[in-house]
Design a protein around this motif. Structure first.
Motif, PDB file in Angstrom:
ATOM      1  N   PRO A 149      55.730  93.913  -7.805  1.00 30.29           N
ATOM      2  CA  PRO A 149      55.097  93.001  -6.852  1.00 30.29           C
ATOM      3  C   PRO A 149      55.267  93.520  -5.419  1.00 30.29           C
ATOM      4  O   PRO A 149      56.274  94.137  -5.113  1.00 30.29           O
ATOM      5  CB  PRO A 149      55.859  91.685  -7.064  1.00 30.29           C
ATOM      6  CG  PRO A 149      56.405  91.785  -8.459  1.00 30.29           C
ATOM      7  CD  PRO A 149      56.717  93.240  -8.643  1.00 30.29           C
ATOM      8  N   PRO A 150      54.300  93.271  -4.538  1.00 31.16           N
ATOM      9  CA  PRO A 150      53.100  92.446  -4.751  1.00 31.16           C
ATOM     10  C   PRO A 150      51.908  93.181  -5.347  1.00 31.16           C
ATOM     11  O   PRO A 150      50.900  92.548  -5.662  1.00 31.16           O
ATOM     12  CB  PRO A 150      52.783  91.973  -3.338  1.00 31.16           C
ATOM     13  CG  PRO A 150      53.244  93.096  -2.473  1.00 31.16           C
ATOM     14  CD  PRO A 150      54.480  93.647  -3.127  1.00 31.16           C
ATOM     15  N   GLN A 151      51.983  94.510  -5.496  1.00 30.56           N
ATOM     16  CA  GLN A 151      50.807  95.223  -5.993  1.00 30.56           C
ATOM     17  C   GLN A 151      50.557  94.999  -7.488  1.00 30.56           C
ATOM     18  O   GLN A 151      49.431  95.154  -7.964  1.00 30.56           O
ATOM     19  CB  GLN A 151      50.900  96.727  -5.694  1.00 30.56           C
ATOM     20  CG  GLN A 151      52.194  97.387  -6.079  1.00 30.56           C
ATOM     21  CD  GLN A 151      53.188  97.421  -4.928  1.00 30.56           C
ATOM     22  OE1 GLN A 151      53.123  96.596  -4.027  1.00 30.56           O
ATOM     23  NE2 GLN A 151      54.112  98.373  -4.975  1.00 30.56           N
ATOM     24  N   VAL A 152      51.591  94.646  -8.234  1.00 34.59           N
ATOM     25  CA  VAL A 152      51.451  94.400  -9.673  1.00 34.59           C
ATOM     26  C   VAL A 152      52.215  93.131 -10.021  1.00 34.59           C
ATOM     27  O   VAL A 152      53.345  92.945  -9.577  1.00 34.59           O
ATOM     28  CB  VAL A 152      51.993  95.589 -10.494  1.00 34.59           C
ATOM     29  CG1 VAL A 152      52.084  95.230 -11.979  1.00 34.59           C
ATOM     30  CG2 VAL A 152      51.125  96.826 -10.304  1.00 34.59           C
TER      31      VAL A 152
ATOM     32  N   TRP B   6      53.594  92.331   2.376  1.00 41.04           N
ATOM     33  CA  TRP B   6      54.976  91.894   2.156  1.00 41.04           C
ATOM     34  C   TRP B   6      55.185  90.476   2.672  1.00 41.04           C
ATOM     35  O   TRP B   6      55.821  89.642   2.023  1.00 41.04           O
ATOM     36  CB  TRP B   6      55.933  92.875   2.819  1.00 41.04           C
ATOM     37  CG  TRP B   6      57.377  92.519   2.664  1.00 41.04           C
ATOM     38  CD1 TRP B   6      58.244  92.089   3.633  1.00 41.04           C
ATOM     39  CD2 TRP B   6      58.147  92.559   1.453  1.00 41.04           C
ATOM     40  NE1 TRP B   6      59.481  91.870   3.115  1.00 41.04           N
ATOM     41  CE2 TRP B   6      59.461  92.150   1.774  1.00 41.04           C
ATOM     42  CE3 TRP B   6      57.858  92.892   0.134  1.00 41.04           C
ATOM     43  CZ2 TRP B   6      60.473  92.074   0.829  1.00 41.04           C
ATOM     44  CZ3 TRP B   6      58.873  92.830  -0.813  1.00 41.04           C
ATOM     45  CH2 TRP B   6      60.155  92.429  -0.464  1.00 41.04           C
ATOM     46  N   GLN B   7      54.666  90.169   3.858  1.00 41.68           N
ATOM     47  CA  GLN B   7      54.810  88.826   4.414  1.00 41.68           C
ATOM     48  C   GLN B   7      54.069  87.803   3.563  1.00 41.68           C
ATOM     49  O   GLN B   7      54.569  86.695   3.328  1.00 41.68           O
ATOM     50  CB  GLN B   7      54.273  88.802   5.853  1.00 41.68           C
ATOM     51  CG  GLN B   7      55.156  89.557   6.842  1.00 41.68           C
ATOM     52  CD  GLN B   7      54.502  89.705   8.198  1.00 41.68           C
ATOM     53  OE1 GLN B   7      53.285  89.870   8.295  1.00 41.68           O
ATOM     54  NE2 GLN B   7      55.310  89.657   9.249  1.00 41.68           N
TER      55      GLN B   7
ATOM     56  N   GLN C  59      58.871 100.180  -2.005  1.00 45.28           N
ATOM     57  CA  GLN C  59      57.503 100.507  -1.631  1.00 45.28           C
ATOM     58  C   GLN C  59      56.601  99.305  -1.858  1.00 45.28           C
ATOM     59  O   GLN C  59      56.696  98.631  -2.882  1.00 45.28           O
ATOM     60  CB  GLN C  59      57.017 101.711  -2.446  1.00 45.28           C
ATOM     61  CG  GLN C  59      55.601 102.162  -2.133  1.00 45.28           C
ATOM     62  CD  GLN C  59      54.587 101.617  -3.142  1.00 45.28           C
ATOM     63  OE1 GLN C  59      54.944 101.242  -4.256  1.00 45.28           O
ATOM     64  NE2 GLN C  59      53.330 101.561  -2.738  1.00 45.28           N
ATOM     65  N   VAL C  60      55.725  99.059  -0.898  1.00 43.68           N
ATOM     66  CA  VAL C  60      54.775  97.954  -0.995  1.00 43.68           C
ATOM     67  C   VAL C  60      53.394  98.469  -0.648  1.00 43.68           C
ATOM     68  O   VAL C  60      53.225  99.218   0.320  1.00 43.68           O
ATOM     69  CB  VAL C  60      55.158  96.802  -0.046  1.00 43.68           C
ATOM     70  CG1 VAL C  60      54.056  95.749  -0.012  1.00 43.68           C
ATOM     71  CG2 VAL C  60      56.464  96.165  -0.483  1.00 43.68           C
TER      72      VAL C  60
END
Length: 494
Positions: free
Chosen positions: A409-412, A464-465, A481-482
Motif C-alpha cells: 500500500p498505497p500502490q497495491v 502517502w498523505q 517506497q510509495v
C-alpha cells in the motif's frame, strides 16, 4: 698438485650445528642455497631455478587475475581447478619440506652430540611445518570451496555457453527468499520475498518487494495448486504460506524433482503472478543470516532515530552504527512501532548495504566462516557453471544504480490485489515505457478499502498523505517506497 687438488674438492661442511641450521633456515626461504653452500651446484641450481620460476608464475597469475573477475571466479568455483589447486599445493609442500630436510643433511657437521641432534631435529621439524602451512591453507581453502560448490550448486539443467551465459537475456531475475523458521514456530514461512532483476550489461538492479500478506495469489494453469485452489478466490492463505503448504504436501509441487520443491514452486508461482520469468532462487534461513553478516564483518548503517526491536525493550541507537549479525537481522525483521511495509523497506536497504560493503578482499579473508554459514543456511538452484558470471554481475551491481518497487500500500491493496495492475507496475519498473495507470477494475473492486489501488487523491496531497491521513508528505522509515514508479535506494536509504 696439492693446490690443484684443493681447487677441485667440495667446500667443507659448516663446523657447527648452529651454522648448518642457519643454512637450512635460509633454504626454507630461498630453496637451493644450502645445496650451493655444500658444493652441490647442479642440485642447488635446479632447485633455485624451479623456485624462482614458481614465484614468477604466481606473480604473473596474480597480475592476470587481478583485472579479470570472471576468470578469478571460474578458478575459484569450478571443481577441476579447485582439485588442481589442492593437489598442486600438496605436491609443493612435500617437495619444499624434502628440500629443507635434505638441506640440513648436506650441511650438518660430520660429528654432533646428542644435544645438537635433538635441537636440529626440533628446528628442522619447525621449518618443515612453517613451509607447509601456506600450502596447507591453500589446500584447505580449495577443499572448502569444492565442498561448498558441490553442496550448494548443482549441474546446469540447460546448455551453458560462457560466451553468452544469460542466453541473450537483457536481465536475469533472481528470487531472494528469507525463511523464518524459528524454534517457536511450525515449519518455515517466507516472510521476505524480493525479486532482484539485474541488467546483465550495466549491473543496474530493480528490487521488486512482495509483502508476506498478499492474498489470492494466482497459480499457473494446469498445476496441482491451481486445481486445489481455483480462481477467482484462489489460495486461501497468505503468500508467505505457499512454501510451507508445498512442503507439507509434496504432491502440490510444480516440479517434485527439484532439490527444494517448495522454493522452486514459489519461484514459479511468483513468476506467474508477476508475469515475469524468474530464473533462479536463493533461500536464506533468517536465523543463519546472522552468521553471514558476522562473516563479512558486519554492516554500517545510519539511523535517524533509535530502532526498537524484540520483546525486551532493546533498540539500536540513532546515528552511524556498525551492526553485527544479530542487530542486522533485527534491523531487517523488527515491526515494533512499525509494520510489514516499513520492514520491507529496511530489507531493501540491507541488500543495498551488503552489496556496497561486502568487498572482495573482505570476502576472501573471511571465506571459511562465510562458506560455513552459507553451507548451513543457503539453498539455491543457481547452477555451478553460472557462478563466475554471477560474481561478475555482483561486482557490477556494487557500484550500479539500485531501485526498488514495493508491491505494498498505497500502490497495491494486499487484501484485494489486482494482479493485472501489479503486472503493469512490474513491467513499467523494468522498462523505459511510461508507467501504467491503475486499471478501472481496481478502482471499482476496491472502492472503500483503505490502501486500495486507484484510490482518488485529494488535490494538493501526496499518495502517502492520502493513504495515511498524516501531514508528512512521504514515509520517514528507511527504504519505504510509495508510488507506481520504482525509486532509487540511494534516496530512500540513509
Amino acid at each position: 698438485m696439492g693446490r690443484r687438488r684443493r681447487l677441485t674438492e667440495s667446500p667443507s661442511r659448516p663446523r657447527s650445528t648452529t651454522r648448518a641450521l642457519l643454512w637450512t633456515a635460509a633454504s626454507a626461504v630461498l630453496p637451493g642455497v644450502a645445496h650451493l653452500r655444500a658444493g652441490r651446484r647442479l642440485a642447488g641450481t635446479v632447485i633455485l631455478a624451479c623456485y624462482l620460476l614458481l614465484v614468477a608464475a604466481l606473480v604473473a597469475g596474480v597480475l592476470v587475475l587481478r583485472d579479470n573477475l570472471v576468470l578469478s571466479a571460474t578458478l575459484a568455483t569450478q571443481d577441476h581447478w579447485l582439485l588442481i589447486a589442492g593437489i598442486g599445493s600438496f605436491a609443493v609442500a612435500v617437495l619444499w619440506m624434502t628440500v629443507v630436510v635434505h638441506s640440513y643433511a648436506v650441511t650438518r657437521p660430520e660429528r654432533s652430540g646428542w644435544g645438537g641432534r635433538i635441537a636440529a631435529g626440533v628446528v628442522v621439524t619447525a621449518l618443515c611445518l612453517a613451509v607447509a602451512a601456506p600450502a596447507a591453507a591453500v589446500g584447505y581453502a580449495s577443499y572448502t570451496a569444492y565442498d561448498l560448490s558441490n553442496t550448494l550448486f548443482g549441474a546446469a539443467q540447460e546448455p551453458h555457453d560462457d560466451a553468452d551465459p544469460w542466453n541473450g537475456q537483457d536481465r536475469v531475475n533472481v528470487l531472494l527468499l528469507g525463511g523464518d523458521a524459528g524454534k517457536n514456530r511450525y515449519g518455515m514461512r517466507t516472510d521476505t520475498m524480493i525479486v532482484a532483476s539485474i541488467d546483465v550489461e550495466t549491473g543496474d538492479v530493480v528490487l521488486i518487494g512482495l509483502p508476506r500478506n498478499l492474498e489470492n495469489v494466482p497459480f499457473p494453469e494446469g498445476t496441482a495448486l491451481a486445481e486445489r485452489y481455483p480462481a477467482p478466490y484462489g489460495f486461501d492463505n497468505l503468500l508467505n504460506e505457499v512454501y510451507q503448504t508445498v512442503s507439507e504436501d509434496p504432491a502440490l509441487a510444480i516440479n517434485p524433482y527439484a532439490s527444494d520443491p517448495g522454493a522452486d514452486t514459489l519461484k514459479q508461482v511468483i513468476g506467474f503472478a508477476l508475469d515475469l520469468d524468474i530464473d533462479y532462487y536463493a533461500l536464506v534461513d533468517m536465523q543463519g543470516f546472522e552468521d553471514i553478516i558476522d562473516a563479512i564483518g558486519g554492516i554500517r548503517v545510519y539511523l535517524e532515530e533509535p530502532l526498537p526491536y524484540g520483546q525486551r525493550g532493546e533498540y539500536i541507537d540513532a546515528g552511524w552504527q556498525t551492526l553485527d549479525g544479530r542487530e542486522a537481522l533485527w534491523y531487517g525483521r523488527t515491526r515494533v512501532n512499525s509494520d510489514d511495509y516499513s520492514r520491507m523497506g529496511r530489507q531493501g536497504c540491507l541488500i543495498k548495504y551488503v552489496a556496497e560493503q561486502a568487498a572482495p578482499a573482505t570476502l576472501l579473508t573471511s571465506f571459511r566462516s562465510l562458506a560455513a554459514a552459507a553451507k548451513s543456511t543457503l539453498r539455491t538452484d543457481i547452477p555451478q557453471p553460472k557462478l563466475p558470471h554471477f560474481v561478475e554481475l555482483a561486482e557490477k551491481a556494487s557500484s550500479a544504480d539500485m531501485e526498488t518497487l514495493q508491491l505494498s500500500p498505497p500502490q497495491v491493496n494486499t487484501a484485494y490485489p489486482d494482479w493485472e495492475h501489479i503486472r503493469a507496475l512490474v513491467r513499467g519498473a523494468l522498462s523505459d515505457a511510461p508507467q501504467a495507470s491503475p486499471s478501472p477494475s481496481a478502482s471499482a473492486s476496491a472502492e472503500g478499502v483503505p490502501g486500495a489501488e486507484g484510490a482518488a487523491e485529494t488535490p494538493g496531497q501526496t499518495e502517502w498523505q492520502e493513504y495515511t491521513g498524516l501531514p508528512e508528505p512521504t514515509p520517514d522509515s528507511p527504504g519505504r517506497q510509495v508510488g507506481d514508479e520504482a525509486a532509487a535506494l540511494d534516496e530512500l536509504c540513509p
